[in-house]
Scaffold this active site. Structure first.
Site, PDB file in Angstrom:
ATOM      1  N   LYS A 243      63.755 -16.027  92.875  1.00 32.30           N
ATOM      2  CA  LYS A 243      65.052 -15.584  93.835  1.00 32.30           C
ATOM      3  C   LYS A 243      66.129 -16.531  93.920  1.00 32.30           C
ATOM      4  O   LYS A 243      65.437 -17.963  94.161  1.00 32.30           O
ATOM      5  CB  LYS A 243      64.633 -14.623  94.347  1.00 32.30           C
ATOM      6  CG  LYS A 243      64.161 -13.355  94.611  1.00 32.30           C
ATOM      7  CD  LYS A 243      63.911 -12.450  95.416  1.00 32.30           C
ATOM      8  CE  LYS A 243      63.120 -11.486  95.138  1.00 32.30           C
ATOM      9  NZ  LYS A 243      63.285 -10.479  96.658  1.00 32.30           N
TER      10      LYS A 243
ATOM     11  N   TYR B 197      68.363  -3.372  90.246  1.00 31.98           N
ATOM     12  CA  TYR B 197      67.405  -2.682  91.450  1.00 31.98           C
ATOM     13  C   TYR B 197      68.286  -1.440  91.388  1.00 31.98           C
ATOM     14  O   TYR B 197      68.400  -0.385  93.053  1.00 31.98           O
ATOM     15  CB  TYR B 197      67.703  -3.573  92.433  1.00 31.98           C
ATOM     16  CG  TYR B 197      67.148  -5.131  93.054  1.00 31.98           C
ATOM     17  CD1 TYR B 197      66.459  -4.775  93.723  1.00 31.98           C
ATOM     18  CD2 TYR B 197      68.128  -6.165  92.963  1.00 31.98           C
ATOM     19  CE1 TYR B 197      65.587  -5.858  93.223  1.00 31.98           C
ATOM     20  CE2 TYR B 197      67.624  -7.166  92.964  1.00 31.98           C
ATOM     21  CZ  TYR B 197      65.900  -7.019  93.036  1.00 31.98           C
ATOM     22  OH  TYR B 197      64.670  -7.917  93.300  1.00 31.98           O
TER      23      TYR B 197
ATOM     24  N   PHE C 160      68.876  -1.631 102.243  1.00 32.72           N
ATOM     25  CA  PHE C 160      68.964  -3.133 102.299  1.00 32.72           C
ATOM     26  C   PHE C 160      69.881  -3.126 100.601  1.00 32.72           C
ATOM     27  O   PHE C 160      70.214  -4.244 100.563  1.00 32.72           O
ATOM     28  CB  PHE C 160      68.315  -3.873 102.050  1.00 32.72           C
ATOM     29  CG  PHE C 160      67.056  -3.548 101.606  1.00 32.72           C
ATOM     30  CD1 PHE C 160      66.848  -3.886 100.553  1.00 32.72           C
ATOM     31  CD2 PHE C 160      65.637  -2.337 102.569  1.00 32.72           C
ATOM     32  CE1 PHE C 160      65.815  -3.040  99.170  1.00 32.72           C
ATOM     33  CE2 PHE C 160      65.319  -1.888 101.333  1.00 32.72           C
ATOM     34  CZ  PHE C 160      64.928  -2.060 100.216  1.00 32.72           C
TER      35      PHE C 160
ATOM     36  N   ARG D 140      50.888  -8.973  91.777  1.00 32.56           N
ATOM     37  CA  ARG D 140      51.574  -8.402  93.081  1.00 32.56           C
ATOM     38  C   ARG D 140      50.418  -9.272  94.049  1.00 32.56           C
ATOM     39  O   ARG D 140      50.844  -9.707  94.908  1.00 32.56           O
ATOM     40  CB  ARG D 140      51.415  -7.010  92.873  1.00 32.56           C
ATOM     41  CG  ARG D 140      52.661  -6.190  92.001  1.00 32.56           C
ATOM     42  CD  ARG D 140      54.129  -6.043  92.810  1.00 32.56           C
ATOM     43  NE  ARG D 140      54.189  -5.776  93.393  1.00 32.56           N
ATOM     44  CZ  ARG D 140      55.367  -5.487  94.537  1.00 32.56           C
ATOM     45  NH1 ARG D 140      56.274  -5.391  93.325  1.00 32.56           N
ATOM     46  NH2 ARG D 140      55.519  -5.285  95.660  1.00 32.56           N
TER      47      ARG D 140
ATOM     48  N   THR E 105      56.177  -7.766 100.640  1.00 35.71           N
ATOM     49  CA  THR E 105      57.077  -7.911 100.686  1.00 35.71           C
ATOM     50  C   THR E 105      57.624  -9.200 102.005  1.00 35.71           C
ATOM     51  O   THR E 105      58.715  -9.823 101.583  1.00 35.71           O
ATOM     52  CB  THR E 105      58.780  -6.770 101.005  1.00 35.71           C
ATOM     53  OG1 THR E 105      57.701  -6.263  99.568  1.00 35.71           O
ATOM     54  CG2 THR E 105      59.636  -6.434 100.277  1.00 35.71           C
TER      55      THR E 105
ATOM     56  N   ARG F  43      54.771 -15.597  98.540  1.00 31.19           N
ATOM     57  CA  ARG F  43      55.936 -15.223  99.426  1.00 31.19           C
ATOM     58  C   ARG F  43      55.636 -15.908 100.919  1.00 31.19           C
ATOM     59  O   ARG F  43      56.664 -16.481 101.491  1.00 31.19           O
ATOM     60  CB  ARG F  43      55.859 -13.708  99.769  1.00 31.19           C
ATOM     61  CG  ARG F  43      56.652 -12.850  98.743  1.00 31.19           C
ATOM     62  CD  ARG F  43      56.818 -11.278  98.309  1.00 31.19           C
ATOM     63  NE  ARG F  43      58.034 -11.225  97.624  1.00 31.19           N
ATOM     64  CZ  ARG F  43      57.861  -9.592  97.467  1.00 31.19           C
ATOM     65  NH1 ARG F  43      56.728  -9.400  97.262  1.00 31.19           N
ATOM     66  NH2 ARG F  43      58.701  -9.733  96.669  1.00 31.19           N
TER      67      ARG F  43
ATOM     68  N   ASN G 164      62.734 -13.659  99.749  1.00 27.97           N
ATOM     69  CA  ASN G 164      61.473 -13.903 100.114  1.00 27.97           C
ATOM     70  C   ASN G 164      61.213 -14.621  98.432  1.00 27.97           C
ATOM     71  O   ASN G 164      59.267 -14.303  98.074  1.00 27.97           O
ATOM     72  CB  ASN G 164      60.369 -12.401 100.062  1.00 27.97           C
ATOM     73  CG  ASN G 164      60.951 -11.225  98.544  1.00 27.97           C
ATOM     74  OD1 ASN G 164      61.347 -11.350  98.240  1.00 27.97           O
ATOM     75  ND2 ASN G 164      60.349 -10.319  99.047  1.00 27.97           N
TER      76      ASN G 164
ATOM     77  N   HIS H  95      60.321 -12.033  92.742  1.00 30.36           N
ATOM     78  CA  HIS H  95      60.527 -10.579  92.476  1.00 30.36           C
ATOM     79  C   HIS H  95      59.047 -10.239  91.759  1.00 30.36           C
ATOM     80  O   HIS H  95      58.900 -11.639  90.570  1.00 30.36           O
ATOM     81  CB  HIS H  95      61.921 -10.409  91.331  1.00 30.36           C
ATOM     82  CG  HIS H  95      61.387  -8.421  91.143  1.00 30.36           C
ATOM     83  ND1 HIS H  95      61.837  -7.808  91.416  1.00 30.36           N
ATOM     84  CD2 HIS H  95      61.176  -8.023  89.820  1.00 30.36           C
ATOM     85  CE1 HIS H  95      60.945  -6.867  91.126  1.00 30.36           C
ATOM     86  NE2 HIS H  95      60.730  -7.310  89.601  1.00 30.36           N
TER      87      HIS H  95
ATOM     88  N   GLU I  18      62.212  -4.451  82.719  1.00 32.35           N
ATOM     89  CA  GLU I  18      62.706  -5.149  83.473  1.00 32.35           C
ATOM     90  C   GLU I  18      62.593  -6.888  82.732  1.00 32.35           C
ATOM     91  O   GLU I  18      63.444  -7.107  82.632  1.00 32.35           O
ATOM     92  CB  GLU I  18      61.934  -5.821  84.623  1.00 32.35           C
ATOM     93  CG  GLU I  18      62.222  -4.932  85.596  1.00 32.35           C
ATOM     94  CD  GLU I  18      61.483  -4.838  86.754  1.00 32.35           C
ATOM     95  OE1 GLU I  18      60.311  -6.177  87.188  1.00 32.35           O
ATOM     96  OE2 GLU I  18      61.841  -3.977  87.962  1.00 32.35           O
TER      97      GLU I  18
END
Ligand code: UDP
Ligand code: MG
Length: 142
Positions: A10, A50, A58, A86, A92, A103, A113, A116, A127
């Site tokens: 990100k 998204y 948010f 994950r 998150t 993260r 963070n 993704h 995706e």
């Protein structure tokens, strides 16, 4: 069970110049990189990516943040890729992420963070197709 997932480094992480360290951690964890690009996305594209979060409070800030700088989408392959990835990235909120996760190491807040990771096999394929429309990546299943 699919063996692919979609990651995005990100804008906070690319701004901190830690993309290389994050990619090294991903490879050291046994993921193979099937696709990778360095890009910037428009609010329209981010909004589509998204879309599932449209009703969440948010959402507007998330779109502004994801379009604020360079991102690095990665199509990744490993057995049980979604769950394994994950685990590698952690919770998150970086403050709640287990020590050593991406993260926890590189994130600065619940929004910024660092990375993704797809949350299901179905979303992983959607995706990957979103950022890497070349069909052979989605088709590879070895
Ligand atoms: N996010 C945020 N505020 C929140 C929750 C999430 O800004 O309270 C951002 C954050 O960047 C997160 C993304 O929205 O990674 C998607 O949220 P999700 O709940 O899907 O978290 P993830 O699956 O990325 O852990
Ligand atoms: Mg999610």
């Amino acid at each position: 069970m699919s063996n692919k997932t979609l990651a995005i480094i990100k804008p906070d992480a690319t701004a901190k110049n830690v993309s290389g360290e994050i990619i090294a951690a991903i490879q050291q964890a046994g993921f193979r990189i099937l696709g990778m690009k360095l890009t910037k996305i428009s609010p329209e594209v981010a909004g589509e990516f998204y879309a599932v979060h449209k009703e969440r409070p948010f959402y507007g800030e998330l779109i502004a943040y994801m379009t604020s700088g360079t991102i690095v989408p990665l199509a990744l392959q490993k057995d049980n890729a979604v769950e394994e990835f994950r685990k590698l990235i952690g919770a998150t909120d970086p403050k709640k992420a287990e020590a050593g996760t991406i993260r926890a190491r590189f994130g600065t807040g619940i929004e910024a963070n660092a990375i993704h990771g797809s949350d299901s096999d179905e979303n992983a394929l959607r995706e990957i197709g979103f950022f890497f429309p070349e069909s052979e990546i989605v088709a590879v299943n070895k």
